[in-house]
Motif scaffolding. Structure first.
Motif, PDB file in Angstrom:
ATOM      1  N   ARG A  74     -17.112  -0.360 -10.278  1.00 14.64           N
ATOM      2  CA  ARG A  74     -17.451  -1.774 -10.253  1.00 14.64           C
ATOM      3  C   ARG A  74     -18.814  -2.068  -9.655  1.00 14.64           C
ATOM      4  O   ARG A  74     -19.547  -2.919 -10.168  1.00 14.64           O
ATOM      5  N   PHE A  75     -19.173  -1.375  -8.575  1.00 16.03           N
ATOM      6  CA  PHE A  75     -20.384  -1.735  -7.835  1.00 16.03           C
ATOM      7  C   PHE A  75     -21.485  -0.694  -8.004  1.00 16.03           C
ATOM      8  O   PHE A  75     -21.223   0.505  -8.158  1.00 16.03           O
ATOM      9  N   HIS A  76     -22.713  -1.170  -7.946  1.00 19.17           N
ATOM     10  CA  HIS A  76     -23.908  -0.322  -8.025  1.00 19.17           C
ATOM     11  C   HIS A  76     -24.757  -0.626  -6.791  1.00 19.17           C
ATOM     12  O   HIS A  76     -25.187  -1.761  -6.592  1.00 19.17           O
ATOM     13  N   TYR A  77     -24.964   0.398  -5.968  1.00 15.97           N
ATOM     14  CA  TYR A  77     -25.733   0.257  -4.725  1.00 15.97           C
ATOM     15  C   TYR A  77     -27.054   1.013  -4.866  1.00 15.97           C
ATOM     16  O   TYR A  77     -27.076   2.162  -5.327  1.00 15.97           O
ATOM     17  N   ILE A  78     -28.143   0.366  -4.490  1.00 14.54           N
ATOM     18  CA  ILE A  78     -29.481   0.968  -4.568  1.00 14.54           C
ATOM     19  C   ILE A  78     -30.126   0.898  -3.200  1.00 14.54           C
ATOM     20  O   ILE A  78     -30.122  -0.155  -2.538  1.00 14.54           O
TER      21      ILE A  78
ATOM     22  N   GLU B 101     -32.079  -2.949   0.397  1.00 15.98           N
ATOM     23  CA  GLU B 101     -30.807  -2.567  -0.207  1.00 15.98           C
ATOM     24  C   GLU B 101     -30.466  -3.542  -1.327  1.00 15.98           C
ATOM     25  O   GLU B 101     -30.771  -4.734  -1.246  1.00 15.98           O
ATOM     26  N   GLU B 102     -29.817  -3.017  -2.357  1.00 16.86           N
ATOM     27  CA  GLU B 102     -29.345  -3.845  -3.458  1.00 16.86           C
ATOM     28  C   GLU B 102     -27.893  -3.480  -3.747  1.00 16.86           C
ATOM     29  O   GLU B 102     -27.522  -2.310  -3.720  1.00 16.86           O
ATOM     30  N   LEU B 103     -27.087  -4.485  -4.027  1.00 13.67           N
ATOM     31  CA  LEU B 103     -25.688  -4.277  -4.372  1.00 13.67           C
ATOM     32  C   LEU B 103     -25.338  -5.229  -5.506  1.00 13.67           C
ATOM     33  O   LEU B 103     -25.575  -6.436  -5.405  1.00 13.67           O
ATOM     34  N   TYR B 104     -24.774  -4.684  -6.577  1.00 10.79           N
ATOM     35  CA  TYR B 104     -24.461  -5.499  -7.751  1.00 10.79           C
ATOM     36  C   TYR B 104     -23.033  -5.240  -8.218  1.00 10.79           C
ATOM     37  O   TYR B 104     -22.560  -4.096  -8.183  1.00 10.79           O
ATOM     38  N   ASP B 105     -22.382  -6.295  -8.651  1.00  9.20           N
ATOM     39  CA  ASP B 105     -21.090  -6.199  -9.310  1.00  9.20           C
ATOM     40  C   ASP B 105     -21.376  -6.036 -10.799  1.00  9.20           C
ATOM     41  O   ASP B 105     -21.652  -7.012 -11.501  1.00  9.20           O
ATOM     42  N   VAL B 106     -21.329  -4.806 -11.293  1.00 11.50           N
ATOM     43  CA  VAL B 106     -21.783  -4.537 -12.655  1.00 11.50           C
ATOM     44  C   VAL B 106     -20.824  -5.084 -13.711  1.00 11.50           C
ATOM     45  O   VAL B 106     -21.214  -5.257 -14.866  1.00 11.50           O
TER      46      VAL B 106
END
Length: 419
Positions: A241-245, A294-299
């Motif tokens: 579900r999540f993508h962390y950069i 930091e980046e966090l996305y609900d893909v």
């Protein structure tokens, strides 16, 4: 190489962007004319074909080259730039519409080429005994997609065709899909699994089909470092579900100049809008002077990753969880990305980067992580700590101290004597 040792004929036609020098025991032939047809009659084969018509360079190729590439398309297979969908990360300019339309036409041209190859298999009487993998090596070759660690760059097409004879090896019925996460490191053990060849213990990947299929992976990891003139240090992890950069150099913009990419008329139009102060919303992010740390996305909800949830308290648990996973992966893989390039090459001299990476004296990863954390916080209250890094014995730690001071700009003026 493992398949060849097991008696397979191995051919590659022809791309070899390995980023290391391959040994001579990999391919029976790697060339523009490499083909399974050169094998001994009846010999099992592993053949790779690269279709270059969808390569990034063909998006900004001349009109004459483009006409040649797409000569087989019928009128109803042509794409009207006025009707293409421009993703939210791009500004809606004529140049972007033209290049997206050309990209889609190139994909159709590639479909013809793949069809030709499948027809060759059938003509040779091999279609009923050959498993076919179809995939791209990265996301679409458009600006801000290819070459990055975001979702659109990492999510690639992957189709596997099992003929009826080998349908029992497939994870589902023909035409079905699976939500299983796959990383490119899984390809080698998967092919060996299908061929009945035991995978070496040191392989990092897990077979996703075949007799040696392993448990589904929960995460995939990704990285971005140097490409041409553009130097970066970005690491990423995603689950279902999540993508962390994690941007280790947030003081640099996404839109660093790179001469290869600037051949895109679309990117040139994007930069003109930036210089004119006419960008707003998600398209403005690419040329912003800094990136988020930091980046966090609900893909699932945000496939183009335009809403950064890293500061949203509702997702704090996921942020901490994925951040910890990423750091642990960096430690487990002896990540070399926190060494500046000149230090990486100097320390690996007379040996190999891999051997150097596993030596904590040469790659003091925990110390580098601490120094990088200070540097990329871009917090003026860290000025004394950053200045202290300049006195450390390790040159790479000192480099992060200097980088952190540079990132602070004029706020780092008191550290000038220490620099």
């Amino acid at each position: 190489a493992y398949l060849r040792a097991a008696g397979y004929y191995t051919s590659n036609n022809e791309k070899t962007d390995y980023n290391f020098r391959a040994s001579t025991d990999v391919w029976n032939e790697s060339s523009k004319v490499a083909h399974w047809r050169k094998r001994t009659p009846g010999q099992p084969f592993f053949s790779v074909f690269n279709f270059m018509v969808t390569h990034q360079s063909q998006i900004f190729a001349s009109d004459a080259v483009s006409r040649k590439n797409t000569a087989r398309l019928t009128p109803d297979q042509r794409r009207d730039p006025a009707k293409v969908s421009v993703p939210p990360i791009h500004p809606d300019t004529p140049e972007f519409r033209h290049e997206w339309a050309r990209h889609y036409e190139n994909v159709t041209a590639m479909d013809y080429q793949v069809g030709d190859l499948l027809a060759d298999l059938a003509r040779d009487g091999l279609a009923d005994d050959t498993i076919v993998f179809f995939f791209s090596d990265h996301g679409t070759g458009m600006p801000a997609i290819k070459m990055w660690a975001g979702g659109p760059s990492l999510r690639v097409p992957l189709l596997v065709r099992f003929p009826k004879k080998w349908a029992h090896l497939a994870p589902g019925q023909p035409g079905s899909t699976t939500e299983r996460l796959v990383s490119f490191v899984d390809f080698a053990p998967t092919v060996l699994s299908l061929a009945g060849v035991r995978a070496p213990a040191h392989f990092q990947g897990t077979a996703f089909v075949g007799a040696a299929t392993g448990p589904a992976r929960t995460f995939i990891f990704a990285a971005k470092d140097r490409q041409s003139e553009m130097s970066e240090t970005i690491r990423a992890v995603r689950d279902g579900r999540f993508h962390y950069i994690r941007n280790f150099r947030p003081h640099l913009p996404y839109g660093q100049f790179m001469s290869y990419n600037w051949q895109h008329a679309s990117l040139q139009s994007w930069e003109r809008l930036h210089l004119a102060g006419q960008l707003t919303g998600p398209p403005a992010r690419f040329f912003a002077p800094h990136k988020p740390r930091e980046e966090l996305y609900d893909v699932r909800a945000d496939p183009w990753q335009v809403r950064n949830l890293a500061a949203d308290a509702a997702f704090a648990g996921d942020l901490v969880r994925l951040r910890s996973l990423l750091v642990n992966q960096m430690r487990a893989s002896h990540d070399l990305g926190l060494l500046p390039e000149h230090e990486l090459h100097r320390r690996a001299a007379g040996s190999t980067p891999y051997a150097m990476a596993t030596d904590p004296r040469l790659n003091p990863l925990d110390a580098l992580l601490r120094a990088a954390d200070l540097a990329n916080a871009m917090d003026a209250s860290n000025l004394p700590a950053l200045s202290a890094l300049l006195r450390e014995a390790d040159a790479a730690v000192r480099w992060w101290g200097a980088t952190g001071l540079f990132a602070l700009g004029t706020a780092a003026a008191p550290a000038k004597p220490a620099l």
